[in-house]
Write an enzyme that holds these catalytic residues in place. Structure first.
Site, PDB file in Angstrom:
ATOM      1  N   ASP A 123       0.835  -1.203   0.000  1.00  0.00           N
ATOM      2  CA  ASP A 123       0.000   0.000   0.000  1.00  0.00           C
ATOM      3  C   ASP A 123       0.870   1.253   0.000  1.00  0.00           C
ATOM      4  OD1 ASP A 123       0.754  -0.750   2.684  1.00  0.00           O
ATOM      5  OD2 ASP A 123      -0.611   0.784   3.445  1.00  0.00           O
ATOM      6  N   GLU A 190       0.024  -0.960   5.828  1.00  0.00           N
ATOM      7  CA  GLU A 190       1.081  -0.408   6.688  1.00  0.00           C
ATOM      8  C   GLU A 190       0.851   1.069   6.973  1.00  0.00           C
ATOM      9  OE1 GLU A 190       4.877   1.434   7.952  1.00  0.00           O
ATOM     10  OE2 GLU A 190       3.671   1.933   6.215  1.00  0.00           O
TER      11      GLU A 190
END
Ligand SMILES: [Zn+2]
Length: 486
Positions: A123, A190
């Site tokens: 991400d 994250e």
């Protein structure tokens, strides 16, 4: 009188001699020997670069509001990885964690060896609409221009995902058979805390009873021209990260019309509490800064060696200088930052409830609870409720004499022995913190050079990586994996 001057002069000269002597001798050179004969990888550079550019075209964005999560982007990215790295997908056992995080296991031939874990995340942070125009190239177009690969995630952190997989794909192609098992873990959240990704992956591994020889995640880089005290590049390996705590301060008050106010409104009481906290910062602790400095000290500039080598004499001056730099201060203490406040909803109404949020970044050695206790003590006002909200304890500190740290350090220096390696405390948080549950040796480092400019583009405008740096990262991980698992 003359005798006195001579006496003072002798003492001063002796003092200077001691100070200089210490600056030159007190630090031992702890830099490890560069690894020799590192495995070399052959790369089809054009294809490798195009695959990385392609990876940056997927909008695998993490939003604070998790309902904006674009599942299709992540699933399409999974497909892209499968097509791009067929050998890894054929050889490895792939486990999906919470549908979107990927856990690859490449089994080694010797099950008695503890496996190694390399981590990254798929991400990326969003690109604000207001900053979109400021980008030189579209952040999601994956363009390669003038020797640079452009796009959100070029460093943070598709660099890890793609370079690990490129290295592993090449190793399998070259017939490499690891003795030690290797895991690759790629989280999908994250940038919003890693709750569903890395945390679940670590939990899954813990349930399987797997313990890792060492774990490597992002967090440290090779700083070039950033650290003032040394004129060589320094690779910082994060051995620990600070904790994170939000405390909500709350005062319930009678309220009423503001034309006849009490001496202190709810908001006034909250403000006093904040002032007390700012006036009483957490005690400073030099250990982490000293550990970092000591690792490269013999190579540091003379004036800096002089200072740090003589803390017995210059301690207070050094402390004051370091504390005046907020980034330095952050590695020396638990920080206190009042970030949000609220009172009533109208200018002529006294608040019945006044609140503020104070964000703390906790130094290893303290806990959320010990921070809260100290805050209550300092505010020393029963009218102020102190409520614990988001709370993440600081990580343990990983050792520097482990196989993992040494292997990283030797391999980094094997690529360029001008680089100095040092352990470091991270002020921010990474997914790595969850993995202390499955290994005592957790390190935060990605193979990329960062200047002051680079530090601005991560999470900022014009994120990109030089083709040469990207190729170096792949070469590095190819050599590292071989040394770690061969
Ligand atoms: Zn990241």
């Amino acid at each position: 009188m003359k005798k006195l001057f001579v006496g003072i002069a002798v003492v001063l000269l002796a003092l200077i001699a001691i100070v200089v002597f210490r600056a030159n001798t007190v630090f031992e050179d702890v830099q490890l020997e560069p690894a020799k004969n590192l495995a070399q990888v052959e790369l089809d550079e054009e294809q490798v670069v195009e695959r990385m550019a392609g990876a940056l075209r997927f909008r695998t964005i993490s939003h604070d509001d998790r309902s904006n999560f674009d599942a299709d982007a992540f699933l399409a990215f999974h497909d892209y990885l499968r097509e791009s790295f067929p050998l890894v997908h054929e050889r490895a056992e792939l486990t999906l964690i919470n549908d979107y995080s990927l856990l690859f296991q490449i089994a080694g031939s010797d099950p008695s060896l503890k496996p190694v874990m390399l981590m990254g995340h798929m991400d990326v942070v969003p690109v604000d609409d207001v900053t979109l125009d400021a980008w030189t190239h579209d952040p999601f177009a994956g363009e390669v221009v003038d020797g640079e690969i452009w796009g959100r995630g070029a460093i943070d952190n598709k660099l890890s995902v793609m370079s690990f997989l490129e290295a592993m794909e090449a190793l399998i192609r070259d017939g490499f058979e690891p003795e030690r098992s290797l895991f690759l873990s790629f989280g999908h959240d994250e940038e919003v805390g890693g709750r569903d990704g890395a945390r679940a992956v670590a939990q899954h591994l813990k349930e399987q009873g797997i313990e890792f020889e060492f774990v490597v995640d992002e967090g440290g880089v090779i700083l070039d021209g950033v650290i003032q005290s040394v004129d060589r590049p320094v690779a910082l390996i994060g051995v620990a990260e600070k904790g994170y705590l939000n405390l909500r301060l709350r005062v319930n008050a009678p309220g009423g019309h503001s034309s006849a106010p009490p001496p202190q409104s709810g908001l006034g009481i909250i403000s006093r509490a904040i002032v007390k906290l700012e006036d009483n910062p957490f005690p400073e602790e030099l250990t982490h800064i000293k550990n970092t400095f000591a690792a490269y000290a013999p190579h540091a500039l003379f004036t800096h060696r002089l200072a740090i080598g003589n803390t017995w004499l210059l301690g207070p001056v050094i402390k004051a200088t370091l504390l005046s730099d907020p980034a330095m201060a952050a590695s020396m203490r638990t920080t206190t930052a009042a970030t949000m406040a609220s009172g009533s909803s109208k200018s002529n109404i006294l608040p019945t409830r006044a609140e503020a949020v104070v964000n703390f970044r906790i130094l290893p050695g303290e806990t959320s609870e010990s921070v809260r206790e100290r805050v209550v003590e300092i505010i020393d006002d029963e009218r102020v409720e102190v409520i614990m909200e988001t709370n993440v304890n600081p990580s343990p500190v990983s050792p520097t004499d482990s196989m993992g740290y040494q292997l990283l350090a030797q391999t980094i220096r094997g690529f360029d022995d001008n680089i100095l390696v040092a352990p470091n405390l991270l002020s921010g948080g990474t997914d790595a913190r969850y993995f202390h549950a499955v290994s005592p040796n957790v390190y935060r480092f990605i193979m990329v050079r960062a200047t002051n400019e680079t530090r601005k583009i991560v999470h900022g405008i014009d994120e990109r990586i030089a083709v040469e740096d990207y190729l170096t990262a792949i070469r590095f991980y190819y050599a590292l994996i071989r040394r770690a698992t061969g």
